[in-house]
Motif scaffolding. Sequence first.
Motif, PDB file in Angstrom:
ATOM      1  N   VAL A  88       0.862  -1.181   0.000  1.00  0.00           N
ATOM      2  CA  VAL A  88       0.000   0.000   0.000  1.00  0.00           C
ATOM      3  C   VAL A  88       0.900   1.233   0.000  1.00  0.00           C
ATOM      4  CG1 VAL A  88      -1.861   1.204   1.187  1.00  0.00           C
ATOM      5  CG2 VAL A  88      -1.698  -1.293   1.336  1.00  0.00           C
ATOM      6  N   ILE A  89       0.715   2.101  -0.965  1.00  0.00           N
ATOM      7  CA  ILE A  89       1.594   3.269  -1.117  1.00  0.00           C
ATOM      8  C   ILE A  89       0.795   4.565  -0.995  1.00  0.00           C
ATOM      9  CG2 ILE A  89       3.161   4.499  -2.675  1.00  0.00           C
ATOM     10  CD1 ILE A  89       3.895   1.756  -3.874  1.00  0.00           C
ATOM     11  N   MET A  90       1.186   5.390  -0.026  1.00  0.00           N
ATOM     12  CA  MET A  90       0.593   6.715   0.141  1.00  0.00           C
ATOM     13  C   MET A  90       1.720   7.705   0.425  1.00  0.00           C
ATOM     14  SD  MET A  90      -2.375   8.245   2.677  1.00  0.00           S
ATOM     15  CE  MET A  90      -1.720   7.509   4.172  1.00  0.00           C
ATOM     16  N   ALA A  91       2.017   8.533  -0.540  1.00  0.00           N
ATOM     17  CA  ALA A  91       3.075   9.534  -0.387  1.00  0.00           C
ATOM     18  C   ALA A  91       2.761  10.700  -1.328  1.00  0.00           C
ATOM     19  CB  ALA A  91       4.444   8.925  -0.712  1.00  0.00           C
ATOM     20  N   GLY A  92       3.548  11.752  -1.211  1.00  0.00           N
ATOM     21  CA  GLY A  92       3.382  12.892  -2.101  1.00  0.00           C
ATOM     22  C   GLY A  92       2.958  14.181  -1.422  1.00  0.00           C
ATOM     23  N   THR A  93       2.413  14.083  -0.223  1.00  0.00           N
ATOM     24  CA  THR A  93       1.971  15.294   0.483  1.00  0.00           C
ATOM     25  C   THR A  93       3.119  16.278   0.677  1.00  0.00           C
ATOM     26  OG1 THR A  93       0.168  14.160   1.644  1.00  0.00           O
ATOM     27  CG2 THR A  93       1.016  16.176   2.637  1.00  0.00           C
ATOM     28  N   THR A 103       6.371  15.444 -11.787  1.00  0.00           N
ATOM     29  CA  THR A 103       7.503  14.872 -11.063  1.00  0.00           C
ATOM     30  C   THR A 103       7.039  14.032  -9.883  1.00  0.00           C
ATOM     31  OG1 THR A 103       8.853  16.791 -11.685  1.00  0.00           O
ATOM     32  CG2 THR A 103       9.663  15.426  -9.875  1.00  0.00           C
ATOM     33  N   ILE A 104       6.028  14.520  -9.183  1.00  0.00           N
ATOM     34  CA  ILE A 104       5.478  13.769  -8.052  1.00  0.00           C
ATOM     35  C   ILE A 104       4.903  12.442  -8.536  1.00  0.00           C
ATOM     36  CG2 ILE A 104       3.803  13.760  -6.168  1.00  0.00           C
ATOM     37  CD1 ILE A 104       3.906  16.844  -6.242  1.00  0.00           C
ATOM     38  N   ILE A 141      -1.527  24.313  -4.468  1.00  0.00           N
ATOM     39  CA  ILE A 141      -1.430  22.946  -3.971  1.00  0.00           C
ATOM     40  C   ILE A 141      -2.648  22.136  -4.381  1.00  0.00           C
ATOM     41  CG2 ILE A 141      -1.555  21.563  -1.846  1.00  0.00           C
ATOM     42  CD1 ILE A 141       0.414  23.449  -0.571  1.00  0.00           C
ATOM     43  N   SER A 142      -3.811  22.768  -4.370  1.00  0.00           N
ATOM     44  CA  SER A 142      -5.036  22.076  -4.746  1.00  0.00           C
ATOM     45  C   SER A 142      -4.971  21.573  -6.181  1.00  0.00           C
ATOM     46  CB  SER A 142      -6.248  22.997  -4.572  1.00  0.00           C
ATOM     47  OG  SER A 142      -7.437  22.346  -4.955  1.00  0.00           O
ATOM     48  N   VAL A 143      -4.445  22.417  -7.070  1.00  0.00           N
ATOM     49  CA  VAL A 143      -4.314  22.043  -8.479  1.00  0.00           C
ATOM     50  C   VAL A 143      -3.298  20.913  -8.635  1.00  0.00           C
ATOM     51  CG1 VAL A 143      -3.686  22.861 -10.777  1.00  0.00           C
ATOM     52  CG2 VAL A 143      -4.955  24.358  -9.222  1.00  0.00           C
ATOM     53  N   THR A 144      -2.172  21.045  -7.936  1.00  0.00           N
ATOM     54  CA  THR A 144      -1.134  20.013  -8.007  1.00  0.00           C
ATOM     55  C   THR A 144      -1.656  18.676  -7.491  1.00  0.00           C
ATOM     56  OG1 THR A 144       0.632  21.658  -7.727  1.00  0.00           O
ATOM     57  CG2 THR A 144       1.184  19.364  -7.233  1.00  0.00           C
ATOM     58  N   ARG A 145      -2.322  18.705  -6.365  1.00  0.00           N
ATOM     59  CA  ARG A 145      -2.845  17.468  -5.773  1.00  0.00           C
ATOM     60  C   ARG A 145      -3.860  16.800  -6.708  1.00  0.00           C
ATOM     61  NH1 ARG A 145      -6.865  15.494  -2.126  1.00  0.00           N
ATOM     62  NH2 ARG A 145      -8.026  17.460  -2.172  1.00  0.00           N
ATOM     63  N   ALA A 146      -4.744  17.601  -7.272  1.00  0.00           N
ATOM     64  CA  ALA A 146      -5.748  17.045  -8.187  1.00  0.00           C
ATOM     65  C   ALA A 146      -5.093  16.426  -9.412  1.00  0.00           C
ATOM     66  CB  ALA A 146      -6.729  18.138  -8.605  1.00  0.00           C
ATOM     67  N   SER A 147      -4.050  17.082  -9.920  1.00  0.00           N
ATOM     68  CA  SER A 147      -3.360  16.576 -11.104  1.00  0.00           C
ATOM     69  C   SER A 147      -2.664  15.246 -10.811  1.00  0.00           C
ATOM     70  CB  SER A 147      -2.335  17.610 -11.587  1.00  0.00           C
ATOM     71  OG  SER A 147      -1.648  17.148 -12.727  1.00  0.00           O
ATOM     72  N   VAL A 148      -1.997  15.161  -9.668  1.00  0.00           N
ATOM     73  CA  VAL A 148      -1.317  13.910  -9.297  1.00  0.00           C
ATOM     74  C   VAL A 148      -2.339  12.793  -9.108  1.00  0.00           C
ATOM     75  CG1 VAL A 148       0.112  12.750  -7.574  1.00  0.00           C
ATOM     76  CG2 VAL A 148       0.622  15.107  -8.229  1.00  0.00           C
ATOM     77  N   ASP A 150      -5.296  12.522 -10.413  1.00  0.00           N
ATOM     78  CA  ASP A 150      -5.833  12.128 -11.724  1.00  0.00           C
ATOM     79  C   ASP A 150      -4.862  11.194 -12.442  1.00  0.00           C
ATOM     80  OD1 ASP A 150      -8.168  13.547 -11.421  1.00  0.00           O
ATOM     81  OD2 ASP A 150      -7.501  15.281 -12.577  1.00  0.00           O
ATOM     82  N   ALA A 151      -3.571  11.499 -12.323  1.00  0.00           N
ATOM     83  CA  ALA A 151      -2.558  10.647 -12.952  1.00  0.00           C
ATOM     84  C   ALA A 151      -2.535   9.262 -12.315  1.00  0.00           C
ATOM     85  CB  ALA A 151      -1.180  11.310 -12.855  1.00  0.00           C
ATOM     86  N   LEU A 152      -2.737   9.202 -11.003  1.00  0.00           N
ATOM     87  CA  LEU A 152      -2.803   7.906 -10.325  1.00  0.00           C
ATOM     88  C   LEU A 152      -4.009   7.103 -10.817  1.00  0.00           C
ATOM     89  CD1 LEU A 152      -1.903   8.855  -6.631  1.00  0.00           C
ATOM     90  CD2 LEU A 152      -0.531   7.478  -8.201  1.00  0.00           C
ATOM     91  N   ARG A 153      -5.133   7.769 -10.992  1.00  0.00           N
ATOM     92  CA  ARG A 153      -6.323   7.088 -11.515  1.00  0.00           C
ATOM     93  C   ARG A 153      -6.055   6.514 -12.901  1.00  0.00           C
ATOM     94  NH1 ARG A 153      -8.556  11.755  -9.201  1.00  0.00           N
ATOM     95  NH2 ARG A 153      -9.809  11.312  -7.334  1.00  0.00           N
ATOM     96  N   ASP A 154      -5.382   7.291 -13.730  1.00  0.00           N
ATOM     97  CA  ASP A 154      -5.064   6.831 -15.077  1.00  0.00           C
ATOM     98  C   ASP A 154      -4.108   5.648 -15.036  1.00  0.00           C
ATOM     99  OD1 ASP A 154      -5.147   7.290 -18.038  1.00  0.00           O
ATOM    100  OD2 ASP A 154      -3.008   7.632 -17.734  1.00  0.00           O
ATOM    101  N   MET A 155      -3.117   5.711 -14.153  1.00  0.00           N
ATOM    102  CA  MET A 155      -2.172   4.605 -14.004  1.00  0.00           C
ATOM    103  C   MET A 155      -2.894   3.330 -13.607  1.00  0.00           C
ATOM    104  SD  MET A 155       0.935   4.187 -11.216  1.00  0.00           S
ATOM    105  CE  MET A 155      -0.227   3.763  -9.895  1.00  0.00           C
ATOM    106  N   VAL A 156      -3.808   3.440 -12.657  1.00  0.00           N
ATOM    107  CA  VAL A 156      -4.553   2.280 -12.185  1.00  0.00           C
ATOM    108  C   VAL A 156      -5.441   1.718 -13.293  1.00  0.00           C
ATOM    109  CG1 VAL A 156      -6.373   1.524 -10.617  1.00  0.00           C
ATOM    110  CG2 VAL A 156      -4.485   2.923  -9.751  1.00  0.00           C
ATOM    111  N   SER A 157      -6.087   2.597 -14.049  1.00  0.00           N
ATOM    112  CA  SER A 157      -6.977   2.133 -15.123  1.00  0.00           C
ATOM    113  C   SER A 157      -6.239   1.336 -16.182  1.00  0.00           C
ATOM    114  CB  SER A 157      -7.682   3.329 -15.766  1.00  0.00           C
ATOM    115  OG  SER A 157      -6.783   4.118 -16.523  1.00  0.00           O
ATOM    116  N   LYS A 158      -4.941   1.602 -16.349  1.00  0.00           N
ATOM    117  CA  LYS A 158      -4.141   0.905 -17.345  1.00  0.00           C
ATOM    118  C   LYS A 158      -3.414  -0.314 -16.777  1.00  0.00           C
ATOM    119  CE  LYS A 158      -3.297   5.176 -19.957  1.00  0.00           C
ATOM    120  NZ  LYS A 158      -2.292   6.205 -20.327  1.00  0.00           N
TER     121      LYS A 158
END
Length: 210
Positions: A88-93, A103-104, A141-148, A150-158
Amino acid sequence: FGDSLTAGWTLNAREFHPYSEIINEIWKPQGSVAVDHVGVSGETAVELAKGVNDIGRTYTCAAGRSWKSLSAVIHDAEQRSQPYAYVVIMAGTNDLRSTPPETIFEALKELHTACWHRGLRTLALTIPGLAAEQTRRYRHISVTRASVNDALRDMVSKNRDRTALVNLDDYVPFSRESEMWDVDGLHMTKRGYEEVARAVVVTLRQLIGE
């Protein structure tokens, strides 16, 4: 695997309530489940990724504790003939204030990829909310967090055969009035970490078909 949120930091480090221990309690009535954690308080995802494949790498966290790298922990479990099934991976804050979202995300993806290469499945926990993103100075920060996220969601979907998403905004949405969040606006209370544990357990049970 992650930072102070994985360590369960609360009340300015006077208490720690890692959600890994709460998962063990949730599953205890159904049999023995070994859940360990590595919570490098104060560390960024970028730095965690730099040492991901270095078995000799150690980190000293903001609480003064020494932690091994992700690969070292996986290796040690294999040497004990008790290999992990999931990571289980939770990081980036800690990256959000000054690191580009691309980069994150690449750092987080590198952590997941290191597990996949060892035949382990992963859970990708989204970066949870925090008080700073509600201020004018750190509104980006809100924009950055949302972007990261979203990228995680895309990674998981693939990569659905080897990873799954846990959207923490569904379980521990940030609010200063919430009993799940510490007064520092960054860490959770024990109640919040209990919700993170519940989110992980719900997802794992879906994956293993319980």
